[in-house]
Design a protein around this motif. Structure first.
Motif, PDB file in Angstrom:
ATOM      1  N   GLU A  47      32.529 -19.027  51.145  1.00 16.98           N
ATOM      2  CA  GLU A  47      31.688 -18.249  52.044  1.00 16.98           C
ATOM      3  C   GLU A  47      30.375 -17.967  51.329  1.00 16.98           C
ATOM      4  N   GLN A  48      29.270 -18.246  52.016  1.00 15.25           N
ATOM      5  CA  GLN A  48      27.956 -18.047  51.419  1.00 15.25           C
ATOM      6  C   GLN A  48      27.052 -17.342  52.410  1.00 15.25           C
ATOM      7  N   ALA A  49      26.060 -16.646  51.899  1.00 19.37           N
ATOM      8  CA  ALA A  49      25.060 -16.023  52.756  1.00 19.37           C
ATOM      9  C   ALA A  49      24.199 -17.113  53.366  1.00 19.37           C
ATOM     10  N   ALA A  50      23.894 -16.953  54.635  1.00 16.74           N
ATOM     11  CA  ALA A  50      23.047 -17.927  55.325  1.00 16.74           C
ATOM     12  C   ALA A  50      21.605 -17.478  55.267  1.00 16.74           C
ATOM     13  N   GLY A  51      20.732 -18.409  55.101  1.00 16.57           N
ATOM     14  CA  GLY A  51      19.306 -18.126  55.172  1.00 16.57           C
ATOM     15  C   GLY A  51      18.818 -18.422  56.574  1.00 16.57           C
ATOM     16  N   CYS A  52      17.645 -17.951  56.907  1.00 16.08           N
ATOM     17  CA  CYS A  52      17.098 -18.275  58.221  1.00 16.08           C
ATOM     18  C   CYS A  52      15.945 -19.261  58.043  1.00 16.08           C
ATOM     19  N   ALA A  53      15.583 -19.887  59.132  1.00 16.91           N
ATOM     20  CA  ALA A  53      14.545 -20.907  59.089  1.00 16.91           C
ATOM     21  C   ALA A  53      13.177 -20.322  58.779  1.00 16.91           C
ATOM     22  N   SER A  54      12.929 -19.097  59.197  1.00 19.14           N
ATOM     23  CA  SER A  54      11.600 -18.516  58.990  1.00 19.14           C
ATOM     24  C   SER A  54      11.393 -18.081  57.553  1.00 19.14           C
ATOM     25  N   GLY A  55      12.445 -17.698  56.883  1.00 16.20           N
ATOM     26  CA  GLY A  55      12.347 -17.234  55.519  1.00 16.20           C
ATOM     27  C   GLY A  55      11.791 -15.828  55.406  1.00 16.20           C
ATOM     28  N   GLY A  56      11.422 -15.230  56.522  1.00 14.90           N
ATOM     29  CA  GLY A  56      10.824 -13.901  56.506  1.00 14.90           C
ATOM     30  C   GLY A  56      11.812 -12.777  56.276  1.00 14.90           C
ATOM     31  N   CYS A  57      13.063 -13.054  56.416  1.00 14.01           N
ATOM     32  CA  CYS A  57      14.052 -11.981  56.275  1.00 14.01           C
ATOM     33  C   CYS A  57      14.640 -11.943  54.873  1.00 14.01           C
ATOM     34  N   GLY A  58      14.200 -12.812  54.017  1.00  7.68           N
ATOM     35  CA  GLY A  58      14.732 -12.822  52.657  1.00  7.68           C
ATOM     36  C   GLY A  58      16.155 -13.328  52.589  1.00  7.68           C
ATOM     37  N   GLY A  59      16.534 -14.196  53.511  1.00  7.78           N
ATOM     38  CA  GLY A  59      17.879 -14.758  53.493  1.00  7.78           C
ATOM     39  C   GLY A  59      18.918 -13.869  54.119  1.00  7.78           C
ATOM     40  N   ASN A  60      18.500 -12.881  54.888  1.00  3.56           N
ATOM     41  CA  ASN A  60      19.468 -11.964  55.503  1.00  3.56           C
ATOM     42  C   ASN A  60      19.838 -12.361  56.921  1.00  3.56           C
ATOM     43  N   ASN A  61      19.489 -13.591  57.320  1.00  5.03           N
ATOM     44  CA  ASN A  61      19.878 -14.104  58.623  1.00  5.03           C
ATOM     45  C   ASN A  61      19.402 -13.173  59.735  1.00  5.03           C
ATOM     46  N   GLY A  63      17.779 -13.457  62.611  1.00  3.63           N
ATOM     47  CA  GLY A  63      17.768 -13.676  64.040  1.00  3.63           C
ATOM     48  C   GLY A  63      18.993 -14.309  64.633  1.00  3.63           C
ATOM     49  N   SER A  64      19.922 -14.777  63.851  1.00  4.12           N
ATOM     50  CA  SER A  64      21.039 -15.488  64.446  1.00  4.12           C
ATOM     51  C   SER A  64      22.293 -14.645  64.461  1.00  4.12           C
ATOM     52  N   SER A  65      23.153 -15.010  65.376  1.00  4.99           N
ATOM     53  CA  SER A  65      24.448 -14.347  65.419  1.00  4.99           C
ATOM     54  C   SER A  65      25.372 -15.069  64.450  1.00  4.99           C
ATOM     55  N   GLY A  66      26.516 -14.545  64.218  1.00  3.30           N
ATOM     56  CA  GLY A  66      27.469 -15.194  63.329  1.00  3.30           C
ATOM     57  C   GLY A  66      27.613 -14.470  62.012  1.00  3.30           C
ATOM     58  N   GLY A  67      26.998 -13.307  61.910  1.00  2.00           N
ATOM     59  CA  GLY A  67      27.222 -12.486  60.754  1.00  2.00           C
ATOM     60  C   GLY A  67      26.471 -12.916  59.522  1.00  2.00           C
ATOM     61  N   GLY A  68      25.649 -13.949  59.605  1.00  4.07           N
ATOM     62  CA  GLY A  68      24.847 -14.329  58.461  1.00  4.07           C
ATOM     63  C   GLY A  68      25.635 -14.991  57.359  1.00  4.07           C
ATOM     64  N   ARG A  69      26.784 -15.530  57.664  1.00  4.73           N
ATOM     65  CA  ARG A  69      27.609 -16.174  56.661  1.00  4.73           C
ATOM     66  C   ARG A  69      27.847 -17.616  57.065  1.00  4.73           C
TER      67      ARG A  69
END
Length: 87
Positions: A47-61, A63-69
Protein backbone atom coordinates in the motif's frame (compact mmCIF):
# COMPACT_ATOMS: atom_id res chain seq x y z
CA UNK A 1 -13.13 -16.61 -5.04
CA UNK A 2 -13.06 -12.80 -4.93
CA UNK A 3 -9.61 -12.89 -3.36
CA UNK A 4 -8.20 -14.73 -6.34
CA UNK A 5 -9.91 -12.40 -8.78
CA UNK A 6 -8.49 -9.35 -7.02
CA UNK A 7 -5.06 -10.99 -7.04
CA UNK A 8 -5.32 -11.60 -10.79
CA UNK A 9 -6.56 -8.05 -11.37
CA UNK A 10 -3.63 -6.51 -9.51
CA UNK A 11 -1.13 -8.83 -11.15
CA UNK A 12 -2.37 -7.78 -14.57
CA UNK A 13 -2.56 -4.05 -13.82
CA UNK A 14 0.41 -3.83 -11.50
CA UNK A 15 -1.38 -1.37 -9.22
CA UNK A 16 -4.83 0.08 -8.55
CA UNK A 17 -6.57 2.36 -6.11
CA UNK A 18 -9.13 1.11 -3.63
CA UNK A 19 -11.86 2.77 -5.68
CA UNK A 20 -10.59 1.13 -8.88
CA UNK A 21 -10.84 -2.31 -7.27
CA UNK A 22 -14.28 -1.62 -5.79
CA UNK A 23 -15.62 -0.29 -9.10
CA UNK A 24 -14.13 -3.08 -11.21
CA UNK A 25 -15.68 -5.82 -9.06
CA UNK A 26 -18.85 -3.85 -8.23
CA UNK A 27 -18.28 -4.25 -4.51
CA UNK A 28 -18.27 -1.85 -1.56
CA UNK A 29 -14.97 -0.13 -0.80
CA UNK A 30 -14.98 -1.82 2.63
CA UNK A 31 -15.13 -5.21 0.94
CA UNK A 32 -12.29 -4.26 -1.41
CA UNK A 33 -10.29 -3.01 1.58
CA UNK A 34 -10.82 -6.30 3.38
CA UNK A 35 -9.60 -8.31 0.37
CA UNK A 36 -6.60 -6.05 -0.19
CA UNK A 37 -5.79 -6.28 3.51
CA UNK A 38 -5.74 -10.07 3.19
CA UNK A 39 -3.09 -9.86 0.47
CA UNK A 40 -1.15 -7.22 2.40
CA UNK A 41 -0.91 -9.55 5.40
CA UNK A 42 0.46 -12.24 3.08
CA UNK A 43 3.09 -9.79 1.86
CA UNK A 44 1.76 -9.84 -1.68
CA UNK A 45 0.34 -6.31 -1.86
CA UNK A 46 2.03 -3.07 -0.96
CA UNK A 47 0.00 0.00 0.00
CA UNK A 48 1.42 3.36 -1.03
CA UNK A 49 0.29 6.96 -0.93
CA UNK A 50 -1.03 8.14 -4.27
CA UNK A 51 0.08 11.37 -5.82
CA UNK A 52 -2.15 13.55 -7.93
CA UNK A 53 -1.55 14.73 -11.45
CA UNK A 54 -1.46 18.41 -10.53
CA UNK A 55 1.19 18.00 -7.86
CA UNK A 56 -0.35 20.93 -6.00
CA UNK A 57 -1.49 18.89 -3.05
CA UNK A 58 1.94 17.58 -2.15
CA UNK A 59 0.98 13.99 -2.89
CA UNK A 60 -2.09 14.00 -0.67
CA UNK A 61 -4.44 12.97 -3.49
CA UNK A 62 -6.40 16.20 -3.37
CA UNK A 63 -9.06 15.53 -5.95
CA UNK A 64 -9.69 11.85 -6.38
CA UNK A 65 -11.75 9.41 -4.47
CA UNK A 66 -10.30 6.15 -3.25
CA UNK A 67 -8.67 7.34 -0.09
CA UNK A 68 -5.43 8.42 -1.71
CA UNK A 69 -3.89 4.98 -1.53
CA UNK A 70 -2.58 2.79 -4.32
CA UNK A 71 -2.19 -0.96 -3.97
CA UNK A 72 0.63 -2.60 -5.87
CA UNK A 73 1.19 -6.28 -6.40
CA UNK A 74 4.58 -7.25 -5.00
CA UNK A 75 6.53 -9.11 -7.60
CA UNK A 76 8.54 -11.98 -6.34
CA UNK A 77 12.17 -11.38 -7.04
CA UNK A 78 14.28 -14.50 -7.20
CA UNK A 79 17.96 -13.69 -7.29
CA UNK A 80 20.11 -15.50 -9.78
CA UNK A 81 22.73 -17.72 -8.34
CA UNK A 82 25.86 -18.76 -10.13
CA UNK A 83 26.76 -22.35 -9.68
CA UNK A 84 30.32 -23.34 -10.36
CA UNK A 85 30.92 -26.61 -12.10
CA UNK A 86 33.77 -28.87 -11.18
CA UNK A 87 36.49 -28.76 -13.82
Amino acid sequence: MLLGEIRDYLQQRGSASLQDVATHFDIAPDTAQFALGYWQKKGKVLEQAAGCASGGCGGNNCGSSGGGRVYTWAKREIPLRWVSRPA
